[in-house]
Design a protein around this motif. Sequence first.
Motif, PDB file in Angstrom:
ATOM      1  N   ALA A 199      54.697  63.780 -22.036  1.00  0.00           N
ATOM      2  CA  ALA A 199      53.172  63.203 -21.537  1.00  0.00           C
ATOM      3  C   ALA A 199      53.145  62.170 -20.845  1.00  0.00           C
ATOM      4  N   LEU A 200      54.500  61.343 -20.811  1.00  0.00           N
ATOM      5  CA  LEU A 200      54.532  60.106 -19.854  1.00  0.00           C
ATOM      6  C   LEU A 200      54.649  60.636 -18.456  1.00  0.00           C
ATOM      7  N   VAL A 201      55.563  61.926 -18.588  1.00  0.00           N
ATOM      8  CA  VAL A 201      55.633  62.078 -17.113  1.00  0.00           C
ATOM      9  C   VAL A 201      54.646  63.069 -16.316  1.00  0.00           C
ATOM     10  N   GLU A 202      53.913  63.623 -17.341  1.00  0.00           N
ATOM     11  CA  GLU A 202      52.739  64.382 -16.623  1.00  0.00           C
ATOM     12  C   GLU A 202      51.750  63.359 -16.280  1.00  0.00           C
ATOM     13  N   THR A 203      51.539  62.410 -17.003  1.00  0.00           N
ATOM     14  CA  THR A 203      50.355  61.255 -16.624  1.00  0.00           C
ATOM     15  C   THR A 203      50.617  60.738 -15.363  1.00  0.00           C
ATOM     16  N   GLU A 204      52.118  60.416 -15.160  1.00  0.00           N
ATOM     17  CA  GLU A 204      52.276  59.730 -13.832  1.00  0.00           C
ATOM     18  C   GLU A 204      52.558  60.725 -12.783  1.00  0.00           C
ATOM     19  N   LYS A 205      52.645  62.070 -12.960  1.00  0.00           N
ATOM     20  CA  LYS A 205      52.475  62.944 -12.177  1.00  0.00           C
ATOM     21  C   LYS A 205      51.069  63.217 -11.669  1.00  0.00           C
ATOM     22  N   GLU A 206      50.026  63.157 -12.595  1.00  0.00           N
ATOM     23  CA  GLU A 206      48.730  63.166 -12.242  1.00  0.00           C
ATOM     24  C   GLU A 206      48.160  61.982 -11.231  1.00  0.00           C
ATOM     25  N   ARG A 207      48.521  60.783 -12.009  1.00  0.00           N
ATOM     26  CA  ARG A 207      48.372  59.634 -10.980  1.00  0.00           C
ATOM     27  C   ARG A 207      48.813  59.778  -9.742  1.00  0.00           C
TER      28      ARG A 207
END
Length: 394
Positions: A354-362
Amino acid sequence: MARLVCRICQKQYANYTCPRCNLRYCSLQCYKGHSVQCTEAFSRDNVLAEMKNVEVSKETKQKILQALQRQSEEGKESINDGLFLTWHGGTEEEETSISDETLQKLIAGAEVTVADLSLAELKAFKRAVASGELCHLIEPWEPWWLKPGAKSLTLGSQGNSLVQPLDSTSNDEQESTSEAPLPPSQALPPLSHLSKLDPSPLLPVHLIDLLYSYCFVMRLYNGEWKDSPLDAAMDLLATSKVLSQSAQPETVTEVICYCSEAVCSPAFRHAGGSQLSLLLCDDTAALLRIGRPAVVRALADLQRMLEASIDESKKLKMVDTKKESKLLQAASRKAFFLMCWANQLGDGVACLAALVETEKERRAESTESTVATARTTTRTTRTTTKAFLSAAGD
């Protein structure tokens, strides 16, 4: 015996001699910079030697033959239309088609090397490669962590293969279809056997750094790092700040930012740029979502890459043992420690996705905003320029 100084940098003792020009040098970096002719000839000889050992299937030969025949037919059509290849502004003209002699060799199954091609054939082949005409002959590589069988990977509690009952083969079949790398050959020790200190709270961030870099190298080498383990390992170190610089990044944003900058750097300008950097975020998150079986296998494959690169560097005898070799060995130890930690963490690694996906979206939103701003600036500039020219005309 008096020791000679490196003729390139003139700072270190020269431990090696170029086999072509007999120039004395101290490290791989100096060797690469001393003569383009020597390094290109060395690489060409290695590639040709490797190609002689490669066994090509009949199906692949047939596909290559069909591509060459299409190239030949296109060349003949251009000749009929009066189109020729002009040489560097000169007056000499030559056909771009593949000769019948070369085609006959291919049909007979004989080996055809670059040396067998005429200058016109070689130019035509290079154009076919540059234009992408031959790309369809290479099957697109699908990462093993994106295949359906990857979700069913299993792993023993100590990180090695899970022993299956004799009457159950379903897990073995699923693992074979996923083409995932093998787990560690031996049981992984607990962290208490590796260090008396408590694990750093930054290890989750460092794990993301290694997985992102591993996914990049696997895509860069089309899943075949074993053909060039030393080159793959050096590209891995160029991407991973944790492995190459003993860095201690504290946030996922810091890790993704550095790794993305490395992927988009001029050294990898043909890899895919910003789109690839976002795709690698998806790859990293996919590995983490699968959980411990996939993460441990990926780290085990990464460590095998580093160990193979160390062996290759010893055979080539071109890597400075005081610098590059120590860096590779230190990176291998870090990968092993993180593999033991990830195995001990268990299913908790999946929470990091989830941390990686959030950073990717940002980062994706930031990229879109930057592109929109650039387009607005361009339109404003054009409008201002037109207004200025119109006023000047009046």
